[in-house]
Scaffold this motif. Structure first.
Motif, mmCIF file in Angstrom:
data_model
loop_
_atom_site.group_PDB
_atom_site.id
_atom_site.type_symbol
_atom_site.label_atom_id
_atom_site.label_comp_id
_atom_site.label_asym_id
_atom_site.label_seq_id
_atom_site.Cartn_x
_atom_site.Cartn_y
_atom_site.Cartn_z
ATOM 1 N N ILE A 174 0.820 -1.199 -0.157
ATOM 2 C CA ILE A 174 0.010 -0.088 0.019
ATOM 3 C C ILE A 174 0.833 1.117 -0.087
ATOM 4 O O ILE A 174 1.880 1.596 0.868
ATOM 5 C CB ILE A 174 -1.030 -0.043 1.293
ATOM 6 C CG1 ILE A 174 -1.841 -1.054 1.368
ATOM 7 C CG2 ILE A 174 -1.758 1.301 1.423
ATOM 8 C CD1 ILE A 174 -2.589 -1.508 0.054
ATOM 9 N N TYR A 175 0.892 2.094 -1.031
ATOM 10 C CA TYR A 175 1.463 3.350 -1.154
ATOM 11 C C TYR A 175 0.320 4.409 -1.176
ATOM 12 O O TYR A 175 -0.510 4.338 -1.891
ATOM 13 C CB TYR A 175 2.504 3.463 -2.082
ATOM 14 C CG TYR A 175 2.063 3.296 -3.382
ATOM 15 C CD1 TYR A 175 1.872 4.584 -4.206
ATOM 16 C CD2 TYR A 175 1.894 2.095 -4.332
ATOM 17 C CE1 TYR A 175 1.332 4.569 -5.416
ATOM 18 C CE2 TYR A 175 1.429 2.104 -5.463
ATOM 19 C CZ TYR A 175 1.284 3.394 -6.196
ATOM 20 O OH TYR A 175 0.825 3.353 -7.433
ATOM 21 N N ALA A 176 0.586 5.294 -0.436
ATOM 22 C CA ALA A 176 -0.161 6.439 -0.281
ATOM 23 C C ALA A 176 0.380 7.704 -0.165
ATOM 24 O O ALA A 176 1.244 8.008 0.589
ATOM 25 C CB ALA A 176 -1.110 6.316 0.782
ATOM 26 N N GLY A 177 -0.292 8.845 -0.700
ATOM 27 C CA GLY A 177 0.171 10.082 -0.781
ATOM 28 C C GLY A 177 -0.712 10.568 0.421
ATOM 29 O O GLY A 177 -1.670 10.527 0.639
ATOM 30 N N LYS A 178 0.263 11.374 1.501
ATOM 31 C CA LYS A 178 -0.325 11.779 2.710
ATOM 32 C C LYS A 178 -1.640 12.718 2.528
ATOM 33 O O LYS A 178 -2.675 12.686 3.299
ATOM 34 C CB LYS A 178 0.784 12.293 3.710
ATOM 35 C CG LYS A 178 -0.020 12.653 5.059
ATOM 36 C CD LYS A 178 1.307 13.191 6.059
ATOM 37 C CE LYS A 178 1.189 13.583 7.488
ATOM 38 N NZ LYS A 178 1.959 13.861 8.178
ATOM 39 N N TYR A 179 -1.447 13.469 1.355
ATOM 40 C CA TYR A 179 -2.719 14.464 1.184
ATOM 41 C C TYR A 179 -3.575 14.064 0.079
ATOM 42 O O TYR A 179 -4.174 14.936 -0.489
ATOM 43 C CB TYR A 179 -1.918 15.845 0.999
ATOM 44 C CG TYR A 179 -1.105 16.324 2.031
ATOM 45 C CD1 TYR A 179 -1.679 16.633 3.272
ATOM 46 C CD2 TYR A 179 0.198 16.122 2.054
ATOM 47 C CE1 TYR A 179 -0.872 17.131 4.229
ATOM 48 C CE2 TYR A 179 0.988 16.530 3.169
ATOM 49 C CZ TYR A 179 0.604 16.912 4.326
ATOM 50 O OH TYR A 179 1.459 17.405 5.442
ATOM 51 N N ASP A 180 -3.709 13.034 -0.307
ATOM 52 C CA ASP A 180 -4.415 12.182 -1.310
ATOM 53 C C ASP A 180 -6.031 12.616 -1.007
ATOM 54 O O ASP A 180 -6.520 12.272 -0.019
ATOM 55 C CB ASP A 180 -4.013 10.880 -1.571
ATOM 56 C CG ASP A 180 -4.931 10.438 -2.933
ATOM 57 O OD1 ASP A 180 -6.010 10.897 -3.243
ATOM 58 O OD2 ASP A 180 -4.217 9.366 -3.331
ATOM 59 N N PRO B 61 2.068 10.111 -5.878
ATOM 60 C CA PRO B 61 3.285 10.058 -5.303
ATOM 61 C C PRO B 61 4.421 9.458 -6.207
ATOM 62 O O PRO B 61 5.418 10.034 -6.030
ATOM 63 C CB PRO B 61 3.304 9.104 -4.115
ATOM 64 C CG PRO B 61 2.017 8.236 -4.622
ATOM 65 C CD PRO B 61 0.866 9.098 -5.091
ATOM 66 N N PHE B 62 4.054 8.807 -7.318
ATOM 67 C CA PHE B 62 5.168 8.415 -8.048
ATOM 68 C C PHE B 62 5.415 9.532 -9.022
ATOM 69 O O PHE B 62 6.473 9.469 -9.844
ATOM 70 C CB PHE B 62 4.433 7.246 -9.108
ATOM 71 C CG PHE B 62 3.050 7.743 -9.815
ATOM 72 C CD1 PHE B 62 2.942 8.581 -11.220
ATOM 73 C CD2 PHE B 62 1.849 7.434 -9.211
ATOM 74 C CE1 PHE B 62 1.811 8.905 -11.675
ATOM 75 C CE2 PHE B 62 0.720 7.879 -9.582
ATOM 76 C CZ PHE B 62 0.618 8.598 -11.043
ATOM 77 N N PHE C 110 9.656 7.515 -4.580
ATOM 78 C CA PHE C 110 8.781 6.333 -5.189
ATOM 79 C C PHE C 110 9.570 5.386 -5.919
ATOM 80 O O PHE C 110 9.435 3.874 -5.876
ATOM 81 C CB PHE C 110 7.661 6.865 -6.072
ATOM 82 C CG PHE C 110 6.934 6.001 -6.671
ATOM 83 C CD1 PHE C 110 5.693 5.394 -5.939
ATOM 84 C CD2 PHE C 110 6.985 5.035 -7.619
ATOM 85 C CE1 PHE C 110 4.710 4.597 -6.381
ATOM 86 C CE2 PHE C 110 6.027 4.307 -8.278
ATOM 87 C CZ PHE C 110 4.927 3.889 -7.563
ATOM 88 N N LYS C 111 10.666 5.609 -6.594
ATOM 89 C CA LYS C 111 11.481 4.623 -7.347
ATOM 90 C C LYS C 111 12.304 3.721 -6.428
ATOM 91 O O LYS C 111 12.399 2.536 -6.747
ATOM 92 C CB LYS C 111 12.483 5.388 -8.236
ATOM 93 C CG LYS C 111 12.048 5.880 -9.571
ATOM 94 C CD LYS C 111 12.824 6.700 -10.492
ATOM 95 C CE LYS C 111 12.364 7.492 -11.608
ATOM 96 N NZ LYS C 111 13.317 7.927 -12.441
ATOM 97 N N ILE C 112 12.652 4.399 -5.460
ATOM 98 C CA ILE C 112 13.291 3.566 -4.242
ATOM 99 C C ILE C 112 12.522 2.383 -3.713
ATOM 100 O O ILE C 112 12.797 1.451 -3.573
ATOM 101 C CB ILE C 112 14.044 4.521 -3.256
ATOM 102 C CG1 ILE C 112 15.352 5.239 -3.985
ATOM 103 C CG2 ILE C 112 14.369 3.787 -2.078
ATOM 104 C CD1 ILE C 112 15.620 6.328 -3.074
#
Length: 102
Positions: A52-58, A85-86, A93-95
């Motif tokens: 799960i990846y998410a932008g904190k302000y999405d 975020p990508f 994101f790449k990392i």
């Protein structure tokens, strides 16, 4: 389109497929399907690695829902992102992708 920093919105227009074509399908899903679309009870049955990846302000997929999902699955949080975020934190994101794809 939602970005944490306004300058990233302007920069996004320079990239192909910038998300301007979502239109009616997203509206339908949000107004019709999303009213009853809830898979939380099924998450414990996931048998493949999931991240799960998410932008904190999405604004489209609020971070609080990612936190809820992350109780069952791994998560990565991006501190200066909205829904992209990508794009907004591209290097971070790449990392994350490289580390989780090992």
């Amino acid at each position: 389109m939602s970005f944490y920093r306004e300058e990233n919105l302007e920069k996004s227009y320079t990239k192909p497929d910038s998300g301007l074509t979502v239109g009616e399908r997203l509206t339908y899903f949000r107004k019709v399907e999303c009213q009853t679309y809830d898979l939380r009870d099924e998450l414990p049955n996931v048998q493949v690695p999931a991240y799960i990846y998410a932008g904190k302000y999405d604004a489209q997929c609020p971070h609080k829902f990612c936190v809820e999902i992350a109780e069952l699955l791994p998560q990565a949080t991006f501190e200066e992102s909205n829904h992209y975020p990508f794009f907004e934190e591209e290097e971070k994101f790449k990392i994350m992708v490289k580390e989780t794809a090992r």
